[in-house]
Write a protein that holds these residues in place. Structure first.
Motif, short mmCIF file in Angstrom:
data_model
loop_
_atom_site.label_atom_id
_atom_site.label_comp_id
_atom_site.label_asym_id
_atom_site.label_seq_id
_atom_site.Cartn_x
_atom_site.Cartn_y
_atom_site.Cartn_z
N PHE A 20 83.93 19.26 19.73
CA PHE A 20 83.23 19.22 18.45
C PHE A 20 81.79 18.75 18.62
N GLN A 36 79.89 21.64 19.89
CA GLN A 36 79.70 22.63 18.84
C GLN A 36 78.63 22.19 17.85
N LYS A 37 78.70 20.96 17.37
CA LYS A 37 77.81 20.50 16.30
C LYS A 37 76.42 20.13 16.80
#
Length: 141
Positions: A128, A131-132
């Motif tokens: 995550f 991704q972010k």
């Protein structure tokens, strides 16, 4: 001289260092005050090569436990990678990560579903973050 774990690790590290070191030579190296794109991978390869050399020497001089291949464990790791790929493709990458962890850890000496859960959560958190914050296009959900 028999092949022991330390010697095998050293030879593998040497092969990786050689592979990336030779690949780095295809790019301009530059100078220390004005580095080219090949300088960093070459420096890392040299450092890895030194670690490999020390590991090889330790394996030859000190010996160590013999190298044994456990076909079951190799199969479990390959199955975990295949399962990750298939589950990620047909469901999502988050489920693929969890499936991969639970299959791959079966190759270890002691299996703990609690530890697997912690590892899965940690890997999902890293995914995550990638991704972010790095903008990677990962199909996590």
């Amino acid at each position: 001289m028999t092949l022991n774990r330390s010697l095998a690790r050293g030879l593998f590290l040497a092969a990786v260092a050689l592979f990336f070191g030779l690949g780095a030579l295809r790019y301009p190296i530059g100078r220390m005050d004005h580095a080219g794109p090949g300088l960093f991978p070459l420096m890392i390869s040299i450092l890895l090569g030194l670690v490999a050399l020390a590991t090889i020497v330790r394996g030859v001089v000190a010996g160590g436990p013999g190298l044994d291949f456990k076909v079951r464990n190799i199969g479990l790791i390959l199955a975990a990678l295949c399962a990750f790929s298939l589950v990620s493709r047909f469901l999502n990458m988050s489920a693929g990560i969890v499936v991969m962890v639970f299959i791959a850890t079966a190759a270890g000496s002691n299996y703990s579903w609690k530890r697997n859960l912690v590892i899965s959560v940690g890997l999902l958190a890293i995914a995550f973050i990638f991704q972010k914050f790095l903008g990677l296009n990962l199909p996590l959900l």
